[in-house]
Design a protein around this motif. Structure first.
Motif, PDB file in Angstrom:
ATOM      1  N   GLU A   1      -1.219  13.526 -19.640  1.00  0.00           N
ATOM      2  CA  GLU A   1      -0.092  12.616 -19.404  1.00  0.00           C
ATOM      3  C   GLU A   1      -0.045  12.138 -17.960  1.00  0.00           C
ATOM      4  N   LEU A   2      -0.206  13.042 -17.010  1.00  0.00           N
ATOM      5  CA  LEU A   2      -0.143  12.657 -15.601  1.00  0.00           C
ATOM      6  C   LEU A   2      -1.315  11.761 -15.219  1.00  0.00           C
ATOM      7  N   HIS A   3      -2.493  12.050 -15.753  1.00  0.00           N
ATOM      8  CA  HIS A   3      -3.654  11.179 -15.524  1.00  0.00           C
ATOM      9  C   HIS A   3      -3.350   9.764 -16.001  1.00  0.00           C
ATOM     10  N   ASN A   4      -2.791   9.678 -17.199  1.00  0.00           N
ATOM     11  CA  ASN A   4      -2.467   8.362 -17.760  1.00  0.00           C
ATOM     12  C   ASN A   4      -1.451   7.622 -16.894  1.00  0.00           C
ATOM     13  N   GLN A   5      -0.441   8.321 -16.413  1.00  0.00           N
ATOM     14  CA  GLN A   5       0.587   7.692 -15.583  1.00  0.00           C
ATOM     15  C   GLN A   5      -0.010   7.130 -14.300  1.00  0.00           C
ATOM     16  N   ILE A   6      -0.816   7.935 -13.632  1.00  0.00           N
ATOM     17  CA  ILE A   6      -1.407   7.495 -12.357  1.00  0.00           C
ATOM     18  C   ILE A   6      -2.345   6.317 -12.581  1.00  0.00           C
TER      19      ILE A   6
ATOM     20  N   PRO B   1       3.326  21.458 -14.980  1.00  0.00           N
ATOM     21  CA  PRO B   1       2.908  21.973 -13.679  1.00  0.00           C
ATOM     22  C   PRO B   1       1.644  21.286 -13.184  1.00  0.00           C
ATOM     23  N   PHE B   2       1.538  21.174 -11.861  1.00  0.00           N
ATOM     24  CA  PHE B   2       0.364  20.558 -11.246  1.00  0.00           C
ATOM     25  C   PHE B   2      -0.067  21.391 -10.055  1.00  0.00           C
ATOM     26  N   SER B   3      -1.351  21.654  -9.966  1.00  0.00           N
ATOM     27  CA  SER B   3      -1.932  22.315  -8.798  1.00  0.00           C
ATOM     28  C   SER B   3      -3.282  21.665  -8.532  1.00  0.00           C
ATOM     29  N   GLY B   4      -3.418  21.049  -7.352  1.00  0.00           N
ATOM     30  CA  GLY B   4      -4.681  20.382  -7.086  1.00  0.00           C
ATOM     31  C   GLY B   4      -4.631  19.492  -5.873  1.00  0.00           C
ATOM     32  N   SER B   5      -5.635  18.614  -5.789  1.00  0.00           N
ATOM     33  CA  SER B   5      -5.817  17.723  -4.645  1.00  0.00           C
ATOM     34  C   SER B   5      -6.082  16.313  -5.145  1.00  0.00           C
ATOM     35  N   VAL B   6      -5.398  15.348  -4.540  1.00  0.00           N
ATOM     36  CA  VAL B   6      -5.534  13.941  -4.926  1.00  0.00           C
ATOM     37  C   VAL B   6      -5.841  13.131  -3.674  1.00  0.00           C
TER      38      VAL B   6
ATOM     39  N   THR C   1       0.832  -1.193   0.000  1.00  0.00           N
ATOM     40  CA  THR C   1       0.000   0.000   0.000  1.00  0.00           C
ATOM     41  C   THR C   1       0.869   1.245   0.000  1.00  0.00           C
ATOM     42  N   ALA C   2       1.906   1.227   0.825  1.00  0.00           N
ATOM     43  CA  ALA C   2       2.841   2.352   0.880  1.00  0.00           C
ATOM     44  C   ALA C   2       3.542   2.538  -0.464  1.00  0.00           C
ATOM     45  N   GLU C   3       3.813   1.428  -1.148  1.00  0.00           N
ATOM     46  CA  GLU C   3       4.481   1.502  -2.445  1.00  0.00           C
ATOM     47  C   GLU C   3       3.606   2.209  -3.482  1.00  0.00           C
ATOM     48  N   ILE C   4       2.313   1.854  -3.508  1.00  0.00           N
ATOM     49  CA  ILE C   4       1.396   2.502  -4.442  1.00  0.00           C
ATOM     50  C   ILE C   4       1.334   3.998  -4.162  1.00  0.00           C
ATOM     51  N   LYS C   5       1.251   4.341  -2.875  1.00  0.00           N
ATOM     52  CA  LYS C   5       1.231   5.747  -2.496  1.00  0.00           C
ATOM     53  C   LYS C   5       2.491   6.460  -2.981  1.00  0.00           C
ATOM     54  N   SER C   6       3.638   5.837  -2.789  1.00  0.00           N
ATOM     55  CA  SER C   6       4.899   6.482  -3.168  1.00  0.00           C
ATOM     56  C   SER C   6       5.012   6.630  -4.676  1.00  0.00           C
ATOM     57  N   LEU C   7       4.477   5.665  -5.427  1.00  0.00           N
ATOM     58  CA  LEU C   7       4.524   5.748  -6.889  1.00  0.00           C
ATOM     59  C   LEU C   7       3.691   6.924  -7.392  1.00  0.00           C
ATOM     60  N   ILE C   8       2.513   7.113  -6.806  1.00  0.00           N
ATOM     61  CA  ILE C   8       1.671   8.242  -7.206  1.00  0.00           C
ATOM     62  C   ILE C   8       2.329   9.556  -6.820  1.00  0.00           C
ATOM     63  N   GLN C   9       2.877   9.603  -5.607  1.00  0.00           N
ATOM     64  CA  GLN C   9       3.573  10.818  -5.163  1.00  0.00           C
ATOM     65  C   GLN C   9       4.747  11.143  -6.075  1.00  0.00           C
ATOM     66  N   ALA C  10       5.504  10.119  -6.475  1.00  0.00           N
ATOM     67  CA  ALA C  10       6.652  10.333  -7.357  1.00  0.00           C
ATOM     68  C   ALA C  10       6.210  10.822  -8.726  1.00  0.00           C
ATOM     69  N   ALA C  11       5.098  10.273  -9.239  1.00  0.00           N
ATOM     70  CA  ALA C  11       4.601  10.690 -10.552  1.00  0.00           C
ATOM     71  C   ALA C  11       4.230  12.164 -10.544  1.00  0.00           C
ATOM     72  N   ILE C  12       3.599  12.612  -9.462  1.00  0.00           N
ATOM     73  CA  ILE C  12       3.210  14.019  -9.368  1.00  0.00           C
ATOM     74  C   ILE C  12       4.431  14.908  -9.170  1.00  0.00           C
ATOM     75  N   LYS C  13       5.332  14.477  -8.288  1.00  0.00           N
ATOM     76  CA  LYS C  13       6.536  15.269  -8.018  1.00  0.00           C
ATOM     77  C   LYS C  13       7.400  15.416  -9.258  1.00  0.00           C
ATOM     78  N   ASP C  14       7.545  14.339 -10.036  1.00  0.00           N
ATOM     79  CA  ASP C  14       8.448  14.345 -11.182  1.00  0.00           C
ATOM     80  C   ASP C  14       7.756  14.698 -12.500  1.00  0.00           C
ATOM     81  N   SER C  15       6.491  15.073 -12.428  1.00  0.00           N
ATOM     82  CA  SER C  15       5.764  15.403 -13.654  1.00  0.00           C
ATOM     83  C   SER C  15       6.417  16.580 -14.363  1.00  0.00           C
TER      84      SER C  15
ATOM     85  N   LYS D   1      -1.136  20.027  -3.632  1.00  0.00           N
ATOM     86  CA  LYS D   1       0.020  20.755  -4.169  1.00  0.00           C
ATOM     87  C   LYS D   1      -0.480  22.000  -4.882  1.00  0.00           C
ATOM     88  N   GLY D   2       0.219  23.089  -4.683  1.00  0.00           N
ATOM     89  CA  GLY D   2      -0.153  24.338  -5.334  1.00  0.00           C
ATOM     90  C   GLY D   2      -0.425  25.426  -4.320  1.00  0.00           C
ATOM     91  N   GLU D   3      -0.314  26.654  -4.764  1.00  0.00           N
ATOM     92  CA  GLU D   3      -0.481  27.798  -3.867  1.00  0.00           C
ATOM     93  C   GLU D   3      -1.891  27.856  -3.291  1.00  0.00           C
TER      94      GLU D   3
END
Length: 398
Positions: A377-382, A72-77, A55-69, A91-93
């Motif tokens: 692209e980010l939607h597809n990755q996640i 730009p990304f601004s929103g809530s997941v 479970t932690a791995e899935i979380k980290s993969l999604i976090q990495a995809a957003i961080k390394d996208s 993430k985002g102001e």
């Protein structure tokens, strides 16, 4: 996908637990732990630990995809299992857990739900014509509405400037197969003959709800939100700036063009049922949990909603459409989804019934449509991250 994300994903796929432990990835483990004795308890504890690790791995993969996208990304997941959050990321102001977003086309699932609730109440018949409800005698308290059945009128395809094509049914509007055009214009194609995504069709469904329930669509959404304790859901009218002044938790939409600037989006009555509703990510996730738990409509109506009525062309292959939901069953993994895009906002929702796993992604930054592959692209990755992990879990349970 960047090399760092690919590396993380491959590492996650290579470090697999045993087939026995992987079967517990998204299973409730309390009952298993209580029933284990002696040597079996060691095995169960090992399985639970492995499940938590994955479970932690899935979380980290999604976090990495957003961080390394690269975009730009601004929103809530939010990622949930059995309605309980596994990951909540903002993430985002100015973006927080309570931030609300214009949901774009995720609004269609709310509209479809309200339609099916009216069906369950005997107010609507999905095989009945659009014209019957908009222009005929359609009293909301009449549980035996009568009228011409779609397709029985010999002059159904004759152009009438004051009516829509006489053959269009509510079912066709829900599935984007109506071909409806503006009032008085010829239909775009024979109703029911093909799929063509139509925001206008869902706007008309909002008008139908107003006719049979004798309330504005916005009022119906407010009552729905109150009834099911969906505190962060609302229907608002006006410019984003005006709505933000009244609803400070609304994240102001940003549009990417030459520069990133506030969008000029205005929410009106026509847009609400098709794409103009507002919600926070936790609120929409709560709605989705109620929906797929069978708490919003009859079992028969839910079956209609999640039936693949028509094949569609989309960024993701082998997609079908139900009522306000896209459906994919590749590799035996059932997926209910939808995406959305408006000036200033993007969205995605995923639900996997076999694992009772949900993802809701709401954004207040819409990327430039000049490159559609980049936009999603980010939607597809996640989506691929989640699907890959779930398919591995299924394979290990064979």
């Amino acid at each position: 996908m960047r090399l760092s994300v690919i590396s993380t994903l491959l590492t996650g796929l290579l470090l697999l637990p045993s087939a026995c432990s992987y079967g517990l990835l998204f299973a409730a483990d309390s009952g298993l732990a209580e029933g284990a004795q002696g040597g079996n308890s060691i095995v169960v504890e090992s399985q639970i630990a492995s499940s938590a690790s994955k479970t932690a791995e899935i979380k980290s993969l999604i976090q990495a995809a957003i961080k390394d996208s690269p975009q730009p990304f601004s929103g809530s997941v939010i990622l949930l299992e059995r309605g309980k959050p596994l990951l909540e990321l903002q993430k985002g102001e100015g973006i927080s857990k309570d931030s609300r977003f214009v949901m774009a086309s995720l609004s269609k699932q709310i509209t479809a739900t309200l339609i099916l609730q009216a069906v369950d109440a005997g107010k609507l018949d999905l095989t009945q014509t659009l014209n019957h409800y908009l222009f005929g005698v359609a009293k909301g308290d009449n549980k035996a509405l009568q009228g011409a059945v779609a397709g029985t009128n010999s002059s159904a395809n004759a152009l009438n400037p004051s009516r829509y094509d006489e053959r269009i049914t509510l079912h066709q509007l829900l599935t984007h197969t109506s071909g409806v055009d503006k009032l008085g214009k010829a239909n775009r194609f024979e109703p029911g003959s093909q799929f063509e995504y139509s925001n206008f069709g869902y706007s008309l469904l909002g008008q139908v709800l107003e006719k049979v329930n004798h309330q504005s669509f916005a009022e119906q959404v407010a009552q729905f939100a109150t009834r099911y304790q969906l505190k962060g859901l609302s229907a608002e009218l006006g410019s984003i700036a005006a709505i933000h002044a009244k609803v400070p938790s609304l994240a102001v939409g940003l549009q990417e063009s030459e520069v990133i600037a506030p969008s000029d989006l205005v929410l009106d009555e026509a847009l609400l049922p098709a794409g103009g509703l507002i919600a926070s990510a936790p609120t929409y996730a709560a709605f989705q949990d109620l929906l797929h738990a069978g708490k919003l409509m009859s079992a028969e109506s839910y079956q209609r909603m999640t039936t693949a009525h028509t094949e569609i062309q989309f960024l993701w292959p082998n997609m079908h459409y139900g009522y306000g939901v896209r459906i994919n069953q590749d590799d035996g993994l059932v997926e209910y989804s939808h995406t959305g895009y408006l000036t200033g906002y993007m969205s995605m929702t995923l639900h996997y019934p076999e694992f009772n796993l949900d993802l809701v992604m709401l954004e207040n930054l819409s990327l430039n449509l000049n490159d559609r592959a980049r936009v999603f692209e980010l939607h597809n990755q996640i989506r691929q991250i989640i699907r890959s992990q779930l398919l591995l879990a299924k394979a290990s349970n064979v």
